[in-house]
Design a protein around this motif. Structure first.
Motif, PDB file in Angstrom:
ATOM      1  N   GLY A 133       0.756  -1.008   0.030  1.00 24.80           N
ATOM      2  CA  GLY A 133      -0.312  -0.261  -0.014  1.00 24.80           C
ATOM      3  C   GLY A 133       0.515   1.477   0.309  1.00 24.80           C
ATOM      4  O   GLY A 133       0.843   2.040  -0.208  1.00 24.80           O
ATOM      5  N   ALA A 134       1.927   0.730   0.513  1.00 27.62           N
ATOM      6  CA  ALA A 134       3.025   2.655   1.090  1.00 27.62           C
ATOM      7  C   ALA A 134       3.561   2.721  -0.808  1.00 27.62           C
ATOM      8  O   ALA A 134       3.015   4.272  -0.938  1.00 27.62           O
ATOM      9  CB  ALA A 134       3.720   2.043   1.974  1.00 27.62           C
ATOM     10  N   ILE A 135       3.741   1.525  -1.266  1.00 24.23           N
ATOM     11  CA  ILE A 135       4.650   1.065  -2.677  1.00 24.23           C
ATOM     12  C   ILE A 135       3.730   2.280  -3.662  1.00 24.23           C
ATOM     13  O   ILE A 135       4.017   3.278  -3.954  1.00 24.23           O
ATOM     14  CB  ILE A 135       5.086   0.418  -3.048  1.00 24.23           C
ATOM     15  N   GLU A 136       2.486   1.286  -4.052  1.00 19.36           N
ATOM     16  CA  GLU A 136       1.659   1.809  -4.466  1.00 19.36           C
ATOM     17  C   GLU A 136       0.972   3.749  -4.551  1.00 19.36           C
ATOM     18  O   GLU A 136       0.509   3.907  -5.186  1.00 19.36           O
ATOM     19  CB  GLU A 136       0.558   1.531  -4.642  1.00 19.36           C
ATOM     20  N   HIS A 137       1.131   3.919  -2.892  1.00 19.54           N
ATOM     21  CA  HIS A 137       0.789   5.126  -2.845  1.00 19.54           C
ATOM     22  C   HIS A 137       1.577   5.861  -3.698  1.00 19.54           C
ATOM     23  O   HIS A 137       1.199   6.770  -4.210  1.00 19.54           O
ATOM     24  CB  HIS A 137       0.010   5.653  -1.367  1.00 19.54           C
ATOM     25  N   HIS A 138       2.763   6.265  -2.782  1.00 21.23           N
ATOM     26  CA  HIS A 138       3.927   6.894  -3.332  1.00 21.23           C
ATOM     27  C   HIS A 138       4.125   6.629  -4.702  1.00 21.23           C
ATOM     28  O   HIS A 138       3.977   7.988  -5.584  1.00 21.23           O
ATOM     29  CB  HIS A 138       5.049   5.920  -2.272  1.00 21.23           C
ATOM     30  N   ASP A 139       4.031   5.515  -5.895  1.00 21.56           N
ATOM     31  CA  ASP A 139       4.345   5.459  -6.921  1.00 21.56           C
ATOM     32  C   ASP A 139       3.239   6.036  -7.801  1.00 21.56           C
ATOM     33  O   ASP A 139       3.041   6.628  -8.608  1.00 21.56           O
ATOM     34  CB  ASP A 139       4.007   4.603  -7.660  1.00 21.56           C
ATOM     35  N   GLY A 140       1.843   6.216  -7.300  1.00 21.20           N
ATOM     36  CA  GLY A 140       1.076   6.618  -7.556  1.00 21.20           C
ATOM     37  C   GLY A 140       0.178   8.387  -7.630  1.00 21.20           C
ATOM     38  O   GLY A 140       0.330   9.011  -8.910  1.00 21.20           O
ATOM     39  N   GLN A 141       0.637   8.912  -6.747  1.00 16.51           N
ATOM     40  CA  GLN A 141       1.256   9.778  -6.495  1.00 16.51           C
ATOM     41  C   GLN A 141       2.021  10.812  -7.536  1.00 16.51           C
ATOM     42  O   GLN A 141       2.030  12.061  -7.995  1.00 16.51           O
ATOM     43  CB  GLN A 141       1.574  10.333  -4.533  1.00 16.51           C
ATOM     44  N   ALA A 142       3.489   9.849  -7.770  1.00 18.31           N
ATOM     45  CA  ALA A 142       4.298  10.606  -8.999  1.00 18.31           C
ATOM     46  C   ALA A 142       3.870  10.352  -9.939  1.00 18.31           C
ATOM     47  O   ALA A 142       4.218  11.623 -10.890  1.00 18.31           O
ATOM     48  CB  ALA A 142       5.770   9.343  -8.550  1.00 18.31           C
ATOM     49  N   ALA A 143       2.711   9.225 -10.086  1.00 20.24           N
ATOM     50  CA  ALA A 143       2.026   9.271 -11.458  1.00 20.24           C
ATOM     51  C   ALA A 143       1.363  11.057 -11.788  1.00 20.24           C
ATOM     52  O   ALA A 143       1.119  10.927 -12.510  1.00 20.24           O
ATOM     53  CB  ALA A 143       1.132   8.081 -11.866  1.00 20.24           C
ATOM     54  N   LYS A 144       0.105  11.017 -10.438  1.00 18.30           N
ATOM     55  CA  LYS A 144      -0.181  12.132 -10.471  1.00 18.30           C
ATOM     56  C   LYS A 144       0.867  13.246 -11.107  1.00 18.30           C
ATOM     57  O   LYS A 144      -0.089  14.149 -10.939  1.00 18.30           O
ATOM     58  CB  LYS A 144      -0.907  12.376  -9.427  1.00 18.30           C
ATOM     59  N   VAL A 145       1.530  13.412 -11.345  1.00 18.23           N
ATOM     60  CA  VAL A 145       2.779  14.752 -11.586  1.00 18.23           C
ATOM     61  C   VAL A 145       2.400  14.824 -12.451  1.00 18.23           C
ATOM     62  O   VAL A 145       2.094  16.063 -13.262  1.00 18.23           O
ATOM     63  CB  VAL A 145       4.217  14.919 -11.010  1.00 18.23           C
ATOM     64  N   LEU A 146       2.392  14.102 -13.900  1.00 14.93           N
ATOM     65  CA  LEU A 146       2.247  14.287 -14.840  1.00 14.93           C
ATOM     66  C   LEU A 146       0.717  14.390 -15.095  1.00 14.93           C
ATOM     67  O   LEU A 146       0.519  15.516 -16.151  1.00 14.93           O
ATOM     68  CB  LEU A 146       3.161  12.549 -15.915  1.00 14.93           C
ATOM     69  N   GLU A 147       0.037  13.700 -14.526  1.00 12.95           N
ATOM     70  CA  GLU A 147      -1.520  14.005 -14.457  1.00 12.95           C
ATOM     71  C   GLU A 147      -1.823  15.531 -14.297  1.00 12.95           C
ATOM     72  O   GLU A 147      -2.444  15.967 -14.851  1.00 12.95           O
ATOM     73  CB  GLU A 147      -2.426  13.425 -13.825  1.00 12.95           C
ATOM     74  N   SER A 148      -1.862  15.758 -13.542  1.00 15.28           N
ATOM     75  CA  SER A 148      -1.559  17.257 -13.115  1.00 15.28           C
ATOM     76  C   SER A 148      -0.888  18.090 -13.731  1.00 15.28           C
ATOM     77  O   SER A 148      -1.074  19.373 -15.062  1.00 15.28           O
ATOM     78  CB  SER A 148      -0.842  17.197 -11.879  1.00 15.28           C
ATOM     79  N   ALA A 149      -0.078  18.206 -15.146  1.00 17.08           N
ATOM     80  CA  ALA A 149       0.863  18.931 -15.665  1.00 17.08           C
ATOM     81  C   ALA A 149       0.257  18.666 -17.029  1.00 17.08           C
ATOM     82  O   ALA A 149      -0.176  19.587 -17.622  1.00 17.08           O
ATOM     83  CB  ALA A 149       2.119  18.356 -15.798  1.00 17.08           C
ATOM     84  N   GLY A 150      -0.641  17.351 -17.197  1.00 17.86           N
ATOM     85  CA  GLY A 150      -1.634  17.020 -18.666  1.00 17.86           C
ATOM     86  C   GLY A 150      -2.652  18.355 -18.084  1.00 17.86           C
ATOM     87  O   GLY A 150      -3.498  18.583 -18.780  1.00 17.86           O
ATOM     88  N   GLY A 151      -3.194  18.926 -17.090  1.00 17.32           N
ATOM     89  CA  GLY A 151      -4.060  19.265 -16.918  1.00 17.32           C
ATOM     90  C   GLY A 151      -4.173  21.035 -16.898  1.00 17.32           C
ATOM     91  O   GLY A 151      -4.346  21.924 -17.486  1.00 17.32           O
TER      92      GLY A 151
END
Length: 247
Positions: A133-151
């Motif tokens: 859960g910790a790894i998935e959350h941390h890496d999921g947040q990192a993926a959201k950096v690109l998602e935010s950039a797309g917004g």
């Protein structure tokens, strides 16, 4: 190497550039360093402002996953776990101690070490699931950096267009400078919309998919290690693990 990602990017950019040429335009007309600086620089700065430094740096480290994803082979993982199961059933859990140092993956290494140490199966499960859960959350947040950039990118592109129009209005008396300002205005919009929909958002979704698949593989490892700790039959373990990746 993920050939599909490379092919997708080439097809997307190639189709746009080819369409530009077929319409009688020139590729040079959509190459505007000023517009690029405004859109990419502004988008990057906005993403940096939203996320803490460790998350932002993690997103940069994960970026190569798009073309070179981390190795994930469920069949190899199942085969490895079944070998552990057979060895433990014949010679006991301590016989696996010599294999611990051969496991390169930190997560699997930790699970096998807990198994060899004779940790309670429920404790092994809870500890490793918490780590997943910790790894998935941390890496999921990192993926959201690109998602935010797309917004942010399309909005920053509009900002660049407005700046270009301001430049046009300031130079109405000098027709020689009008073309440059109008070009920056329109090209900035293209860069904003294009980078969001051809790069930032697809890459973010690709990264989130990889994070999810890796978490699923780690769950398989947890299930196998716990089953060994509980002394289950290797055939039952194999059947259970294969259900994780039935496709």
């Amino acid at each position: 190497m993920d050939i599909l990602s490379i092919a997708g990017l080439v097809i997307a950019l190639g189709s746009i550039l080819l369409g530009q040429l077929l319409e009688g335009g020139h590729i040079a007309s959509i190459v505007q360093p000023t517009a690029f600086l405004i859109v990419i620089g502004g988008t990057t700065g906005a993403a940096m402002l939203q996320y803490p430094l460790p998350v932002f740096l993690r997103s940069l480290k994960m970026l190569p996953w798009v073309v070179r994803p981390p190795a994930m082979d469920p069949r190899a993982a199942i085969s490895m776990i079944l070998q552990w199961s057979d060895a433990a059933r014949r010679n006991g859990l301590l016989s696996l101690e010599s294999l611990v140092d051969d496991v390169a993956d930190p997560f699997t290494h930790k699970g096998l070490q807990m198994l060899v140490d004779g940790t309670d199966p429920m404790k092994i499960r809870s500890t490793l699931e918490q780590e997943i859960g910790a790894i998935e959350h941390h890496d999921g947040q990192a993926a959201k950096v690109l998602e935010s950039a797309g917004g942010y990118a399309p909005t920053v592109g509009i900002l660049g267009a407005v700046l270009g129009l301001i430049h046009v209005m300031e130079n109405l008396a000098d027709p020689s400078k009008l073309g440059e300002g109008i070009a920056v205005a329109f090209v900035a919009t293209i860069y904003g919309v294009g980078s969001a929909n051809l790069f930032f958002l697809p890459v973010a979704n690709k990264m989130k998919g990889i994070v999810h698949e890796r978490a699923k593989l780690q769950e398989l490892v947890v299930e196998g290690i716990v089953a060994i700790a509980e002394g289950e039959n290797p055939r039952i373990i194999e059947s259970r693990l294969q259900s994780f990746f039935a496709h």
